[in-house]
Design an enzyme around this catalytic site. Structure first.
Site, short mmCIF file in Angstrom:
data_model
loop_
_atom_site.label_atom_id
_atom_site.label_comp_id
_atom_site.label_asym_id
_atom_site.label_seq_id
_atom_site.Cartn_x
_atom_site.Cartn_y
_atom_site.Cartn_z
N TYR A 298 0.86 -1.19 0.00
CA TYR A 298 0.00 0.00 0.00
C TYR A 298 0.90 1.25 0.00
CZ TYR A 298 -2.49 3.87 2.06
OH TYR A 298 -2.96 5.12 2.32
N ASP B 68 -0.80 -7.20 6.61
CA ASP B 68 -1.87 -6.22 6.47
C ASP B 68 -3.06 -6.97 5.87
OD1 ASP B 68 -3.67 -4.31 5.52
OD2 ASP B 68 -2.11 -2.83 5.15
N1 PLP Z 1 -3.44 -0.69 4.35
C1 PLP Z 1 -4.09 -0.77 3.17
C2 PLP Z 1 -4.06 -2.06 2.41
C3 PLP Z 1 -4.76 0.33 2.66
O1 PLP Z 1 -5.41 0.25 1.48
C4 PLP Z 1 -4.77 1.55 3.40
C5 PLP Z 1 -5.46 2.76 2.90
O2 PLP Z 1 -5.90 2.83 1.79
C6 PLP Z 1 -4.06 1.59 4.60
C7 PLP Z 1 -3.43 0.45 5.07
C8 PLP Z 1 -4.01 2.85 5.43
O3 PLP Z 1 -5.20 3.04 6.09
P1 PLP Z 1 -5.74 4.45 6.65
O4 PLP Z 1 -6.06 5.30 5.47
O5 PLP Z 1 -6.92 4.05 7.48
O6 PLP Z 1 -4.63 5.03 7.47
#
Ligand code: PLP
Length: 384
Positions: free
Chosen positions: A105, A177
């Site tokens: 990400y 994740d």
């Molecule tokens: N992990 C993944 C796979 C994501 O798609 C995202 C955000 O798009 C995040 C983490 C980060 O999340 P946040 O925007 O809630 O901080």
């Protein structure tokens, strides 16, 4: 009291709920109180205070989230990035090295490649699908391995069993994740992962109205991460806790519908003459189809595809669709479409995108909870 029921649907409603109910309230009230009366707590981390993530709104969520993934403990955070950054900064210190899947990400990619080095933490990227190549990247100071269950935007799935076996052999902490899969489709603790991280902004809340995160996994690690979060300050506000708690209750209904709807849409797109290729692990053509079949209960509402006709065709399609909203983020009840080259992956250079297999014309879809026939009808008119 069905909190220990084996079925996810039942846990979503009953696990972790206050017992007895607070004032008889069926829905846990919002505890909008920064501090709480001293009750003989022995340590700083036990004092009840919103930043210490221990109000009744936090603790009910912690119990529910741990139960959903059959894990020992959980912690909610102010965002997915707060969960990821706090977990990494807890587990890794100056002089440590870790391995990370190359397709991450965007926010995590930036943290890993630009910021962690400032704290003396080094990394190497690994090809998630090729465990045979990982040993060569180990160092005497390697402490952890970090992957994503399904990686944006090609829905790459690493060799998840390989990650666990490799980490056990080399004494590494495993982090995954699990945002894209959600606990409905994959529960990392059941397979031996130490920590599962979530952007609850996506499927767990599901209504595109808050930003939140979670760390779920081994109790000793979650406790260490909680102490670090208490100092870094990435707490979740009680009102956002309440909305997340409310959203989670329908997680299984939403995600199962999204799984089915995305598979129907991916199948339709794969057969459409205007479409060049479709990325969805639920399709036999996807490289990770076999892993998905054995390890996942569904492949989520996320898919991506390319049209013949390049960027111009992609832009035409995006302006022709009526139901999907052209917007970033994912996992909500409304269908969203984006072009990753201009949104989630715009921070990468064109060469970096090309190396990652992300073409300029790639379209990503986050399928909502609309009726699949209506979405397919809309896509049909937009492709015409
Ligand atoms: N992990 C993944 C796979 C994501 O798609 C995202 C955000 O798009 C995040 C983490 C980060 O999340 P946040 O925007 O809630 O901080």
């Amino acid at each position: 009291m069905a909190g220990n029921s084996e079925h996810l649907e039942t846990k979503l409603i009953h696990a972790g709920e206050p017992d007895p109910r607070i004032g008889g309230a069926v829905s846990i009230p919002i505890f909008q109180s920064a501090m709480f009366e001293y009750g003989g707590e022995a340590s700083y981390h036990e004092i009840k205070y919103i930043r210490l993530n221990n109000t009744p709104n936090h603790t009910a969520l912690h119990r529910k989230l741990a139960s959903l993934e059959n894990a020992e403990a959980a912690l909610v955070t102010s965002s997915g990035m707060a969960a990821i950054s706090t977990a990494l900064l807890t587990l890794l210190q100056s002089g440590d090295h870790f391995l990370a899947q190359s397709c991450l990400y965007g926010g995590t990619y930036d943290l890993v490649t630009r910021d962690l080095g400032l704290y003396g933490i080094s990394f190497d990227f690994i090809d998630g699908a090729d465990p045979g190549s990982w040993t060569a990247q180990l160092k005497p100071n390697t402490k952890a391995i970090y992957v994503e269950t399904m990686a944006n935007p090609l829905m790459d799935v690493p060799d998840l069993k390989g990650v666990i076996e490799f980490a056990r052999r080399h004494g590494l902490v495993t982090l995954v994740d699990n945002t894209f899969a959600s606990p409905v489709n994959f529960r990392p603790a059941e397979w031996g992962f130490d920590l599962s991280l979530h952007s609850c902004t996506k499927y767990l809340n599901g209504h595109s109205d808050i930003v939140a995160g979670a760390v779920i996994g081994k109790a000793d690690l979650v406790e260490r991460i909680t102490h670090k979060l208490n100092l870094l300050g990435g707490t979740l506000d009680p009102h956002a806790c309440f909305l997340l708690h409310r959203g989670i209750k329908t997680l299984a209904l939403r995600v199962r519908h999204q799984n089915d709807c995305a598979l129907a849409l991916a199948t339709f797109l794969a057969e459409h003459p205007a479409v060049r290729m479709v990325n969805y692990p639920g399709l036999e053509s996807h490289p990770a189809h076999a892993i998905a079949q054995t390890m996942f209960d569904g492949c989520s509402g996320m898919l991506s595809f390319e049209l013949h006709g390049g960027v111009a065709a992609a832009e035409r399609f995006m302006s022709n669709v009526q139901l999907p909203i052209v917007a970033p983020s994912l996992g909500g009840i409304e269908t969203l479409v984006t072009r990753p080259a201009t949104t989630s992956h715009s921070g990468l250079t064109p060469e970096e995108r090309q190396r990652a297999g992300i073409s300029e014309e790639l379209i990503r879809v986050s399928v909502g909870i609309e009726h699949p026939q209506d979405l397919i009808a809309d896509f049909t008119q937009a492709l015409a």
